[in-house]
Design an enzyme around this catalytic site. Structure first.
Site, PDB file in Angstrom:
ATOM      1  N   SER A  39       0.853  -1.180   0.000  1.00  0.00           N
ATOM      2  CA  SER A  39       0.000   0.000   0.000  1.00  0.00           C
ATOM      3  C   SER A  39       0.891   1.232   0.000  1.00  0.00           C
ATOM      4  CB  SER A  39      -0.882  -0.007   1.255  1.00  0.00           C
ATOM      5  OG  SER A  39      -1.489   1.246   1.480  1.00  0.00           O
ATOM      6  N   TYR A  73      -3.191  -0.558  10.041  1.00  0.00           N
ATOM      7  CA  TYR A  73      -3.051  -0.874   8.611  1.00  0.00           C
ATOM      8  C   TYR A  73      -1.674  -0.457   8.099  1.00  0.00           C
ATOM      9  CZ  TYR A  73      -4.220  -0.856   3.602  1.00  0.00           C
ATOM     10  OH  TYR A  73      -4.236  -1.072   2.242  1.00  0.00           O
TER      11      TYR A  73
END
Length: 263
Positions: free
Chosen positions: A146, A159
Site C-alpha cells: 500500500s 493498517y
C-alpha cells in the site's frame, strides 16, 4: 516479446479475491490465460458468485474457502489446490482489512486483528505455497502492499504498520528465496474507484477533492489498472526482479503535492 508476458496455463491463487481489487487482478490474470483460484472466508456463496462471474468472461476459475490466518486450514487448502487444480505458479497475497480508528481509541484486539490478517497471513500462505515453488525451482509471489507502506495517515495506524511490515517481509522473502528462482515482489495500490470508495467519490466531497488534487494523474485509479502490474510480476518479464514494491498510484508518491490554488 509477447512471450515474456505469457502466463497461459499458469495456476494463480489470489487470496481475498471475491470482490474489489482482488477480483480485478483475478480478471486481469484470467484474461491473460491463467487458471484463477479464488479464495475467501466470509461465505461459500460469495466465492461461488465470484467464480461464476469469472467464468462468464471465459476465464477458467475455481474457488476454495479457507481462513488465511489459520495455518492448518492454509496447509490443507494448498495441498488440495495443488492436487485438484495443479501446482501453484503464482500467489497473490491480497486478503486484508482496515480499521479506521484513532490510536488513542483503538483496542489492542482491533490492532492485532489487522496485523494478523494484513501481515501474518501473507507469511502463513507464502510459507506453504513457497515450499512447492522451491522444490520446482519456479514461482511468483506478489504481496499487496500500500502507499501506507511508505506514508502515515490519521486513523489507519494498524493498517500502515501491517503494510510497512509487509514491504519488509517481501524484501526478506526475496532475500531467502530468490536463489531458488522464486520471485517475490509487491504491488502498492494508490486510491482506486471501488464499491468501498463509491460514497466518497463525488464532486465536492472533501476526500474526493483531496485525492484528485493530490494525485498527479488527477483521478482515481480504475481497478483494471492493476492488471498490467500483476501480469508483469507474474510472468517471465520479471524473472530478475526481486524484493521490489511497484506502486500503482497515479504518481502520488512521486510528489510533495501542490497548493490548493494551483492548477
Amino acid at each position: 516479446m509477447t512471450n515474456l508476458f505469457d502466463i497461459k496455463g499458469k495456476v494463480a491463487l489470489i487470496t481475498g479475491s471475491t470482490h474489489g481489487l482482488g477480483m480485478a487482478m483475478a480478471k486481469g490474470l484470467g484474461q491473460a490465460g491463467a487458471t484463477i483460484v479464488v479464495n475467501g472466508n466470509s461465505s461459500q456463496e460469495k466465492i461461488d458468485n465470484a467464480v461464476n462471474e469469472l467464468k462468464s468472461e471465459g476465464i477458467n476459475a475455481v474457488g476454495y474457502k479457507f481462513n488465511v490466518t489459520e495455518e492448518q486450514q492454509v496447509k490443507e487448502a494448498v495441498a488440495k489446490i495443488e492436487s485438484e487444480v495443479g501446482p501453484i505458479d503464482i500467489l497473490i497475497n491480497n486478503a486484508g482489512i482496515i480499521k479506521r480508528i484513532p490510536l488513542l481509541d483503538m483496542e489492542v484486539a482491533d490492532f492485532r486483528e489487522v496485523i494478523d490478517i494484513d501481515l501474518v497471513s501473507p507469511f502463513i500462505v507464502s510459507k506453504h505455497v513457497a515450499k512447492g515453488m522451491i522444490e520446482r525451482r519456479q514461482g511468483k509471489i506478489i504481496n499487496i502492499c500500500s502507499m501506507m507502506s511508505e506514508l502515515g495517515r490519521n486513523t489507519v495506524s494498524a493498517y500502515a504498520a501491517a503494510k510497512g511490515g509487509l514491504k519488509m517481509l517481501t524484501k526478506n522473502m526475496a532475500t531467502e528465496w530468490a536463489k531458488y528462482n522464486v520471485q517475490i515482489n509487491g504491488i502498492g495500490p494508490g486510491y482506486f474507484a471501488t464499491e468501498q470508495t463509491k460514497p466518497i467519490r463525488v464532486d465536492g466531497h472533501p476526500f474526493n477533492d483531496f485525492i484528485i488534487s493530490r494525485t498527479p494523474a488527477a483521478k482515481w485509479g480504475d481497478p483494471s489498472d492493476l492488471a498490467g502490474a500483476a501480469i508483469f510480476l507474474s510472468s517471465k518479464a520479471s524473472d530478475f526482479v526481486n524484493g521490489h514494491i511497484l506502486y500503482v498510484d497515479g504518481g502520488i508518491l512521486a510528489t510533495i503535492g501542490k497548493p490548493s490554488n494551483e492548477e
